[in-house]
Design an enzyme around this catalytic site. Structure first.
Site, PDB file in Angstrom:
ATOM      1  CE  LYS A  71      -0.335   3.320   4.658  1.00  0.00           C
ATOM      2  NZ  LYS A  71      -0.159   3.508   6.117  1.00  0.00           N
ATOM      3  N   GLY A  83       2.461   2.313  10.848  1.00  0.00           N
ATOM      4  CA  GLY A  83       3.396   3.485  10.561  1.00  0.00           C
ATOM      5  C   GLY A  83       4.115   3.868  11.748  1.00  0.00           C
ATOM      6  CD  GLU A 127      -3.510  -2.489   7.429  1.00  0.00           C
ATOM      7  OE1 GLU A 127      -2.625  -2.718   7.033  1.00  0.00           O
ATOM      8  OE2 GLU A 127      -4.233  -1.305   6.896  1.00  0.00           O
ATOM      9  CG  ASN A 161      -1.581   1.174   1.292  1.00  0.00           C
ATOM     10  OD1 ASN A 161      -1.671   2.139   0.609  1.00  0.00           O
ATOM     11  ND2 ASN A 161      -2.223   1.379   2.636  1.00  0.00           N
ATOM     12  CD  GLU A 210      -2.711   5.781   6.669  1.00  0.00           C
ATOM     13  OE1 GLU A 210      -2.816   5.829   5.457  1.00  0.00           O
ATOM     14  OE2 GLU A 210      -2.010   5.005   7.271  1.00  0.00           O
ATOM     15  CG  HIS A 221      -5.653   2.214   5.269  1.00  0.00           C
ATOM     16  ND1 HIS A 221      -5.235   3.151   6.024  1.00  0.00           N
ATOM     17  CD2 HIS A 221      -4.786   1.171   5.031  1.00  0.00           C
ATOM     18  CE1 HIS A 221      -4.139   2.672   6.430  1.00  0.00           C
ATOM     19  NE2 HIS A 221      -3.653   1.618   5.940  1.00  0.00           N
ATOM     20  CB  SER A 271       4.988  -1.673  12.117  1.00  0.00           C
ATOM     21  OG  SER A 271       4.712  -0.398  12.213  1.00  0.00           O
TER      22      SER A 271
HETATM   23  P1  PGA Z   1       2.722   0.342   7.633  1.00  0.00           P
HETATM   24  O1  PGA Z   1       1.294   0.593   7.049  1.00  0.00           O
HETATM   25  O2  PGA Z   1       3.314  -0.715   7.200  1.00  0.00           O
HETATM   26  O3  PGA Z   1       3.537   1.638   7.249  1.00  0.00           O
HETATM   27  O4  PGA Z   1       2.293   0.374   9.027  1.00  0.00           O
HETATM   28  C1  PGA Z   1       0.266  -0.436   6.714  1.00  0.00           C
HETATM   29  C2  PGA Z   1      -0.814   0.216   6.331  1.00  0.00           C
HETATM   30  O5  PGA Z   1      -1.305   0.934   6.827  1.00  0.00           O
HETATM   31  O6  PGA Z   1      -1.648  -0.782   5.415  1.00  0.00           O
END
Ligand code: PGA
Length: 255
Positions: free
Chosen positions: A11, A175, A169, A9, A97, A95, A215
């Site tokens: 983003k 992140g 998640e 992903n 976000e 997601h 992460s």
């Molecule tokens: P990250 O993000 O691996 O940077 O923690 C995962 C995601 O948001 O799908």
């Protein structure tokens, strides 16, 4: 059984030329790796170029979000049929976000998920609890609420079940560099599998892949992927560098 599925992903990262550089490296380095399905989710502006570059590759292309209507007066939105037209075979919905920054409710996510399947694409439905919800002992309750609202209606065959992926998640792990322990992740995944069994029956729940996200890195991928209910990963930050993403894909190979 379930083919592990690893999705990058990206983003809000990568110009078209940066996207093409990364995806060309991935195409070369992943060509010989068997037994893992892989897709990348670039920003909308790079989808067509990336899909063209991947035409002769097994790597799939995913949208990061879409609207539930297929066309109309919806300024700024992109629909599932348009994603298919751009060369996508998957779309991520719900997601965290999107849920926290852009107000996507579980009901909206469910409508998006159904629209993605109706357009002939596979859908990755994201769920996960915040740190406060985990600390309050509400993890399973939150996952249940999100699953109840966000899953698409699915009638049918094994083939349909393979087009539905749930990504667990935990929001506190996205992140942040903090990954859920393998035990925490497996516990949540087993709970999700139980709910999928209630909703879709044993054969359906046995075919639906549950990805872990938050992460994921080369250093923790191997132990996460070894858990029985973890069927791959949704990778953010570590998917922006070919070496890290390739190492995670290798860690997901069936043992
Ligand atoms: P990250 O993000 O691996 O940077 O923690 C995962 C995601 O948001 O799908």
């Amino acid at each position: 059984m379930r083919t592990p599925f690893v999705v990058g992903n990206w983003k809000l990262h990568k110009t078209v030329s940066e996207a093409l550089t990364l995806v060309t490296e991935l195409k070369n380095q992943l060509a010989a790796i068997k037994g893992v399905a892989v897709a990348v989710a670039p920003p909308f502006t790079a989808l067509t170029s990336v899909a063209k570059r991947l035409e002769d590759s097994a790597i799939g292309v995913a949208g990061q979000n879409c609207h539930w209507e297929s066309k109309g007066a919806f300024t700024g939105e992109v629909s599932a049929p348009l994603l298919a037209d751009a060369g996508c075979t998957w779309c991520i919905v719900g997601h965290s976000e999107r849920r926290t920054l852009f107000g996507d409710s579980s009901a909206a996510v469910g409508k998006k998920a159904s629209a993605v399947l109706a357009a002939g694409l596979g859908v990755i439905v994201c769920i996960g609890e915040t740190e406060a919800e985990r600390d309050a002992g509400r993890t399973f309750a939150v996952l249940d609420e999100q699953l109840a609202g966000s899953l698409p209606a699915l009638a049918g065959s094994e083939q349909d079940f393979a087009r539905l992926v749930v990504a667990y998640e935990p929001v506190w792990a996205i992140g942040t560099g903090r990954t859920a322990s393998t035990a925490q992740a497996q516990e949540a995944h087993a709970h999700v599998r139980k709910r999928l069994t209630e909703r879709f029956g044993g054969a359906g729940a046995g075919a639906i892949r549950i990805q872990y996200g938050g992460s994921v890195k080369p250093s923790n991928a191997e132990s996460l992927m070894a858990e029985p209910d973890i069927d791959g990963a949704l990778v953010g930050g570590a998917s922006l560098e070919a070496a890290d993403f390739v190492a995670i894909v290798k860690a997901a190979r069936p043992k």
